[in-house]
Structures are given as structure tokens and as C-alpha cells.
Scaffold this active site. Structure first.
Site, PDB file in Angstrom:
ATOM      1  N   ASP A   1      18.992  38.899  -4.785  1.00 46.31           N
ATOM      2  CA  ASP A   1      18.342  40.011  -4.069  1.00 46.31           C
ATOM      3  C   ASP A   1      19.270  40.500  -2.968  1.00 46.31           C
ATOM      4  O   ASP A   1      20.250  39.837  -2.618  1.00 46.31           O
ATOM      5  CB  ASP A   1      16.957  39.608  -3.516  1.00 46.31           C
ATOM      6  CG  ASP A   1      17.047  38.385  -2.610  1.00 46.31           C
ATOM      7  OD1 ASP A   1      17.865  38.414  -1.673  1.00 46.31           O
ATOM      8  OD2 ASP A   1      16.325  37.410  -2.854  1.00 46.31           O
TER       9      ASP A   1
ATOM     10  N   ASP B   1       0.829  -1.224   0.000  1.00 51.02           N
ATOM     11  CA  ASP B   1       0.000   0.000   0.000  1.00 51.02           C
ATOM     12  C   ASP B   1       0.854   1.261   0.000  1.00 51.02           C
ATOM     13  O   ASP B   1       0.366   2.355   0.236  1.00 51.02           O
ATOM     14  CB  ASP B   1      -0.938   0.000   1.211  1.00 51.02           C
ATOM     15  CG  ASP B   1      -0.163  -0.073   2.529  1.00 51.02           C
ATOM     16  OD1 ASP B   1       1.089  -0.072   2.499  1.00 51.02           O
ATOM     17  OD2 ASP B   1      -0.804  -0.126   3.587  1.00 51.02           O
TER      18      ASP B   1
ATOM     19  N   LYS C   1      15.170  42.153  -6.893  1.00 48.44           N
ATOM     20  CA  LYS C   1      14.148  41.140  -7.205  1.00 48.44           C
ATOM     21  C   LYS C   1      12.824  41.516  -6.559  1.00 48.44           C
ATOM     22  O   LYS C   1      12.773  41.869  -5.388  1.00 48.44           O
ATOM     23  CB  LYS C   1      14.638  39.788  -6.672  1.00 48.44           C
ATOM     24  CG  LYS C   1      13.586  38.684  -6.649  1.00 48.44           C
ATOM     25  CD  LYS C   1      14.261  37.359  -6.274  1.00 48.44           C
ATOM     26  CE  LYS C   1      13.289  36.348  -5.732  1.00 48.44           C
ATOM     27  NZ  LYS C   1      13.919  35.083  -5.352  1.00 48.44           N
TER      28      LYS C   1
HETATM   29  C1  R5P Z   1      13.834  33.107  -2.242  1.00 49.54           C
HETATM   30  O1  R5P Z   1      13.822  33.908  -1.322  1.00 49.54           O
HETATM   31  C2  R5P Z   1      14.917  32.098  -2.408  1.00 49.54           C
HETATM   32  O2  R5P Z   1      16.137  32.580  -1.954  1.00 49.54           O
HETATM   33  C3  R5P Z   1      15.046  31.673  -3.864  1.00 49.54           C
HETATM   34  O3  R5P Z   1      15.454  32.781  -4.639  1.00 49.54           O
HETATM   35  C4  R5P Z   1      13.766  31.137  -4.380  1.00 49.54           C
HETATM   36  O4  R5P Z   1      13.256  30.166  -3.514  1.00 49.54           O
HETATM   37  C5  R5P Z   1      13.955  30.565  -5.765  1.00 49.54           C
HETATM   38  O5  R5P Z   1      12.735  30.088  -6.197  1.00 49.54           O
HETATM   39  P1  R5P Z   1      12.450  29.899  -7.752  1.00 49.54           P
HETATM   40  O6  R5P Z   1      13.532  29.024  -8.311  1.00 49.54           O
HETATM   41  O7  R5P Z   1      11.096  29.240  -7.790  1.00 49.54           O
HETATM   42  O8  R5P Z   1      12.431  31.253  -8.380  1.00 49.54           O
END
Ligand code: R5P
Length: 283
Positions: free
Chosen positions: A161, A34, A184
Site C-alpha cells: 500500500d 498449572d 490495497k
Molecule cells: C497492515 O497495515 C500491515 O502492514 C500488513 O499488511 C498486514 O498486517 C498484513 O496482514 P495479513 O497478512 O493478515 O494480510
């Protein structure tokens, strides 16, 4: 001490046992018809310090960790250390809207039930360590990623970012190159806007360093912008390579020259080993 590897992190468990020169437990695992999981630790671990290594992603690996913890406790381990190379659910670390759970807290509290200490790697936010009801510490993969990138003639390191600037600052000291960040804005779970500010990337080899690549949206937008501004090569690197859905296609279509991840989530892009970061924390 004995190392016990879950199926999500069996290679890291092996690396850890070699690095620390301690035995690796033999585990027998299977799925019942299962689909429920069965595991047995085939060593006498009574009175031992058991170090269980298991990434908690995707969901089935969380259940596997819970029952491995129980197996270690039932077998009489005197101390249980949980190494979580990638702690899943970390991004739901607050109630963004009424009625939502704090998923990171929910998982952390359950793991804490059978753990004397927890070690994880580059948690999405450091404060999630406080969700554990036992000692929880973390280490960073940035230095190991930087060592890998050192041979790639990188001119500039970029964080996607401003909040991630500290990572590229650390890595830049190892690579000896300039570093900066992009701007970002997250629109939704799959869409981000990236502005490279006034960065001069013309004819430069650029590497972006992030904690997670999930959908690849952040990196794909970044690669696109950097190539538009004349970057020669763009490398993308992360600690946790989830590569959800068509992430890889998004990255290659955007013009990515190389994808680099650690082995916290095992994939063909796991080019950087995490054990040198984890091992010094275990005693
Ligand atoms: C966000 O704060 C993280 O540091 C990554 O930049 C994020 O999780 C990346 O996600 P994705 O690949 O979906 O853009």
C-alpha cells in the site's frame, strides 16, 4: 552490561551478546503444573545494565517479559533496557469503535513500569512509541531485508500500500532497482482487495516488502495479481512473520516463489537476522 534472553527471543539475545561482546545471562525457566511460568536469572546482575530481549507475541511471552523485568529489578539491576524485536498488539493502536481498548497503549504502559528504555523494530505505526512512559526508540529491518534480496535478481520492489512506500524506496537504493506500490483496500481482518495499478511487471522478478505477514491475505492477493499480470518470480518479505493459521499455504498456493522474514518472530522463514539493526542502539 548483561544480555538476558526470554524464551521467545533466545537466539537474538545470543546474537546480541556476541555482537556487543557482553555476557549472556543464564536463565532457568519452566512451567508449573498449572502452566504458570517460572524464571530465574542465574547470574549476579546487581548494579549491572540489564538488556532484556523478548518479543511480546503471542500472549504468554508478554507475561514472561513482565516477570523477567521484575526479576531484573529485584536483583538490583541499575538500568533496564527492554529490546522487543516484535511488539505484539501494535495494530490495535487506536479505538476504531467505541468501547474498544487501545491495546498497544495498555501493553506499552505495563512494560514501562520496570524499564528505563525500550527498543523495538519496525513498529506498525511509529507513534505507538509515545505510548511508552519511558524512552522508546525503534529501528528498521528494511536495509537487512534488502541486503538479502540483493542476490535474487530483483527487478522491482513493491509496497502493498502507499503508506509503506518509504520502505521499498529505502530498499531500492541498496538493490538498485525500481520501486512502486499497489492499491490495497482492507475489507475486514482477513480480507483485502489489491490492485496493482498500471504497473508493468511482465517477465520481471518482483519482491513485496511489508512490516507484518499475519494471515497472509495481503500477500496472497498481491502475488495473485502480480502473477496474473505476468510477473516471473514473486518474493514476499516482511520484518515480522506471524504466519497465522494457514498463511503459508495461502502464499504458496498463490504462487509465491520465496517467503522471507527476519527473526523477530522465530520461524523457518527467519532468513534475515535483526541484530545488526538493534545492536547500534544499545549503549
Ligand atoms: C497492515 O497495515 C500491515 O502492514 C500488513 O499488511 C498486514 O498486517 C498484513 O496482514 P495479513 O497478512 O493478515 O494480510
Amino acid at each position: 552490561m548483561i544480555i538476558i534472553g526470554g524464551t521467545a527471543s533466545d537466539k537474538i539475545a545470543l546474537d546480541l551478546s556476541v555482537e556487543l561482546d557482553v555476557p549472556l545471562a543464564e536463565t532457568i525457566s519452566k512451567r508449573f503444573p498449572d502452566d504458570e511460568f517460572y524464571v530465574r536469572i542465574n547470574n549476579n546482575i546487581s548494579g549491572e545494565h540489564a538488556v532484556i530481549v523478548q518479543t511480546t507475541y503471542p500472549d504468554n511471552n508478554i507475561i514472561e517479559l513482565f516477570i523477567l523485568q521484575n526479576a531484573a529489578k529485584e536483583a538490583g539491576a541499575k538500568k533496564i533496557t527492554i529490546v522487543i524485536p516484535y511488539f505484539g498488539y501494535a495494530r490495535q493502536d487506536t479505538k476504531f469503535r467505541d468501547g474498544e481498548p487501545i491495546s498497544a497503549k495498555a501493553i506499552a504502559e505495563l512494560i514501562s513500569l520496570n524499564a528505563n528504555e525500550v527498543i523495538t523494530v519496525d513498529p506498525h505505526k511509529e507513534y505507538i512509541l509515545d505510548f511508552f512512559k519511558t524512552t522508546a526508540i525503534s529501528c528498521s529491518a528494511v536495509s537487512e531485508i534488502a541486503k538479502y534480496l540483493k542476490d535474487k535478481n530483483i527487478d522491482m520492489l513493491l509496497a502493498p500500500d502507499k503508506g509503506a512506500l518509504y520502505r521499498v524506496k529505502t530498499a531500492s537504493k541498496i538493490i538498485n532497482c525500481e520501486f512502486d506500490y499497489m492499491e490495497k483496500t482492507r475489507i475486514d481482518g482477513e480480507t483485502v482487495e489489491i490492485k496493482p495499478k498500471k504497473l508493468d511487471v511482465h517477465n520481471k522478478n518482483v519482491a513485496i516488502v511489508d512490516d507484518i505477514i499475519s494471515t497472509g491475505g495481503t500477500m496472497a492477493k498481491s502475488i495473485h495479481e502480480l502473477k496474473k499480470h505476468g510477473a516471473k518470480k514473486v518474493f514476499v518479505s516482511c520484518t515480522h512473520g506471524l504466519f497465522a493459521g494457514n498463511a503459508i499455504k495461502k502464499l504458496t498456493s498463490a504462487g509465491c516463489d520465496e517467503i522471507i522474514s527476519t527473526d523477530t518472530v522465530q520461524s523457518k522463514f527467519s532468513k534475515v537476522k535483526i541484530v545488526p539493526c538493534i545492536a547500534p542502539l544499545i549503549n
